[in-house]
Design an enzyme around this catalytic site. Structure first.
Site, PDB file in Angstrom:
ATOM      1  N   GLY A  15       0.772  -1.244   0.000  1.00 31.14           N
ATOM      2  CA  GLY A  15       0.000   0.000   0.000  1.00 31.14           C
ATOM      3  C   GLY A  15       0.796   1.282   0.000  1.00 31.14           C
TER       4      GLY A  15
ATOM      5  N   PRO B 153       4.737  -5.137  -0.863  1.00 30.26           N
ATOM      6  CA  PRO B 153       4.664  -3.921  -1.691  1.00 30.26           C
ATOM      7  C   PRO B 153       4.583  -4.237  -3.177  1.00 30.26           C
ATOM      8  CG  PRO B 153       6.934  -4.350  -1.086  1.00 30.26           C
ATOM      9  CD  PRO B 153       6.116  -5.456  -0.459  1.00 30.26           C
ATOM     10  N   GLY B 154       3.800  -3.477  -3.889  1.00 32.15           N
ATOM     11  CA  GLY B 154       3.712  -3.631  -5.340  1.00 32.15           C
ATOM     12  C   GLY B 154       4.140  -2.327  -5.996  1.00 32.15           C
ATOM     13  N   ARG B 155       3.270  -1.323  -5.851  1.00 30.74           N
ATOM     14  CA  ARG B 155       3.481  -0.025  -6.514  1.00 30.74           C
ATOM     15  C   ARG B 155       4.824   0.617  -6.149  1.00 30.74           C
ATOM     16  NH1 ARG B 155      -1.101   2.977  -7.783  1.00 30.74           N
ATOM     17  NH2 ARG B 155      -2.170   1.803  -6.148  1.00 30.74           N
TER      18      ARG B 155
ATOM     19  N   ARG C 110      -5.890   2.969 -15.652  1.00 30.77           N
ATOM     20  CA  ARG C 110      -5.962   3.685 -14.361  1.00 30.77           C
ATOM     21  C   ARG C 110      -6.693   5.039 -14.453  1.00 30.77           C
ATOM     22  NH1 ARG C 110      -2.407   5.207 -11.302  1.00 30.77           N
ATOM     23  NH2 ARG C 110      -3.321   4.375  -9.409  1.00 30.77           N
TER      24      ARG C 110
ATOM     25  N   TYR D 100      -9.986   4.929 -12.188  1.00 29.83           N
ATOM     26  CA  TYR D 100      -9.863   5.587 -10.871  1.00 29.83           C
ATOM     27  C   TYR D 100      -9.716   7.102 -10.969  1.00 29.83           C
ATOM     28  CZ  TYR D 100      -8.052   0.832  -9.969  1.00 29.83           C
ATOM     29  OH  TYR D 100      -7.850  -0.513  -9.907  1.00 29.83           O
TER      30      TYR D 100
ATOM     31  N   CYS E  64     -13.693   3.654 -28.438  1.00 28.82           N
ATOM     32  CA  CYS E  64     -15.018   4.279 -28.510  1.00 28.82           C
ATOM     33  C   CYS E  64     -15.664   4.381 -27.135  1.00 28.82           C
ATOM     34  CB  CYS E  64     -15.900   3.467 -29.452  1.00 28.82           C
ATOM     35  SG  CYS E  64     -15.028   3.066 -30.953  1.00 28.82           S
ATOM     36  N   GLU E  65     -15.064   5.117 -26.252  1.00 27.30           N
ATOM     37  CA  GLU E  65     -15.599   5.384 -24.911  1.00 27.30           C
ATOM     38  C   GLU E  65     -15.126   6.777 -24.532  1.00 27.30           C
ATOM     39  OE1 GLU E  65     -16.823   3.012 -22.380  1.00 27.30           O
ATOM     40  OE2 GLU E  65     -16.470   1.118 -23.437  1.00 27.30           O
TER      41      GLU E  65
ATOM     42  N   TYR F 241       0.367  -1.720 -12.110  1.00 24.89           N
ATOM     43  CA  TYR F 241      -1.035  -1.740 -12.534  1.00 24.89           C
ATOM     44  C   TYR F 241      -1.237  -1.065 -13.900  1.00 24.89           C
ATOM     45  CZ  TYR F 241      -1.176  -2.793  -7.568  1.00 24.89           C
ATOM     46  OH  TYR F 241      -0.926  -3.350  -6.338  1.00 24.89           O
TER      47      TYR F 241
END
Ligand code: LLP
Length: 404
Positions: free
Chosen positions: A233, A269-271, A307, A311, A338-339, A367
């Site tokens: 985190g 930990p990742g990020r 992302r 988010y 197309c969004e 991510y």
């Protein structure tokens, strides 16, 4: 990573040359930055030498995970696929922890066969399932239980995991019951208390609160945990002026906690390990002028990096070549999908851009590729790892034929 003679370089390689040689879009990672991040992470907590298990979900490229393993890290996995990738990258099973709310029979069975360090369970039903499988294999399995500490991580609601309304972990009452249950079991051994309150946490206070909850809980439980898994985190700075987590303060709080409890600390930990090592290199396809702004239509889209759409995340965008002249127009960087949520950023005072120019979207190592998809039948980008002036293809560009 910097501009030299107006050209952006990743380590010693010009982005311009990468685009010429490999075409775009490209996910490009810096090995040096990875090494520095791991060195800094270890240094921040060196007084109690934790077991650092890289959260594979942040970046699932096996060749990158292999480098992370060589730099001393274990793995936190949440599926059989991630477990297989961690093992393929050569990670010692005794450095693998298995998290997640919905582990299936075959996933648990595989984890037991591979003799991983811990299965961190998240419900009574899961513990019963682990026990049943362990019994059928005539084994005693080390488990952890994830506590939901009901602590607000003060981050985006979509990536908060430690409040009672979240699906993760068990409450105090259930945990106390499960301690009793596991004491009487012949096939499971409760060794770990685990927590993970959320992602991109930049305020150390939620961590302090979480540790206070753990302290109160362990006292009440009167149980000796060999491991305390504090999850991941740790937030990074996505902007020049953005705050990032104060590791010193988090470290002080953990050291205080460890004065009372002599457990081994695990981190996931990742990020913080891979977030800032990655760039997404893209070419401008068209520039569409309108009254209020210019739409910069890129060859990357929300399928490559979701992302911002998912988010509202903000990633810095840089030109691959600095030409200096600033545009008076507002630019909106968008993809071809197309969004309407297929947009990356709206910026003012960016340098003047033209069609075919290259740009970089920054801090996409975590991510980014791992959340990518084939939406709109778009093949996934190539992934490169730069080491000094050496370019390693760590994943080939997906072929259109594979999609059809
Ligand atoms: N451990 C567990 C049990 C987790 O669920 C996670 C992340 C981590 C560790 C690693 O957290 P980190 O250190 O990377 O913050 N897709 C979102 C982030 C979702 C995080 C999910 N769990 C994003 O792009 O921001």
């Amino acid at each position: 990573m910097k501009y030299i003679n107006k050209n952006f370089l990743i380590e010693k390689v010009k982005v311009l040359n990468l685009a010429k040689r490999f075409n775009t879009p490209i996910y490009c990672y810096s090995y040096k930055q990875l090494k520095n991040n791991i060195r800094d992470f270890k240094k921040n907590f060196k007084s109690f030498s934790p077991l650092i298990c890289f959260a594979i979900k942040a970046n699932t490229n096996v060749n990158l995970i292999r480098e992370i393993r060589k730099l001393g890290l274990g793995a936190d996995v949440v599926s059989i696929g991630e477990m297989m990738k961690a093992l393929k990258a050569g990670i010692n099973p005794k450095k693998i922890v298995f998290s997640g709310v919905g582990k299936t029979y075959s996933e648990i069975s595989y984890a037991i066969d591979k003799k991983i360090l811990l299965i961190n369970a998240e419900s009574k039903s899961e513990i019963i399932e682990i026990e049943k499988i362990a019994k059928s294999k005539k084994k005693i399995i080390d488990i952890g239980i994830r506590l939901n500490p009901n602590t607000d991580a003060k981050t985006l609601s979509q990536i908060s995991t430690g409040k009672k309304e979240n699906k993760f972990g068990v409450n105090e009452k259930t945990f106390l019951e499960l301690i009793k249950y596991s004491k009487n079991s012949k096939n499971i051994k409760l060794k770990c208390l685990s927590v993970h309150i959320g992602s991109q946490i930049i305020d150390h206070k939620p961590y302090e609160k979480m540790l206070k909850v753990l302290d109160k809980f362990i006292k009440k439980a009167n149980y000796k945990f060999e491991f305390i898994d504090l999850g991941g985190g740790m937030g990074i700075s996505y902007n020049y002026n953005n705050k990032k987590l104060n590791y010193k303060k988090y470290n002080i709080a953990i050291k205080k906690f460890l004065k009372k409890y002599k457990s081994k600390i695990i981190f996931e930990p990742g990020r913080s390990i891979v977030g800032n090592i990655g760039f997404l290199i893209s070419k401008i396809i068209y520039i569409k002028e309108s009254d209020k702004k210019n739409f910069i239509i890129l060859d990357v889209a929300m399928n490559d990096l979701i992302r911002p759409a998912l988010y509202g995340a903000k990633h810095r965008i840089l030109p691959a070549q600095k030409i200096g002249k600033i545009s008076k127009k507002t630019y909106e960087f968008v993809g071809p999908i197309c969004e309407s949520t297929d947009r990356f950023a709206t910026v003012k005072k960016f340098q003047k851009l033209k069609e075919k120019d290259l740009i970089l979207i920054c801090d996409v190592g975590a991510y980014g590729m791992s959340l990518s998809s084939n939406y709109n039948s778009r093949p996934k980008p190539i992934e490169l790892l730069i080491k000094g002036s050496k370019i390693n293809i760590i994943k080939k560009r997906q072929k259109l034929i594979d999609l059809i």
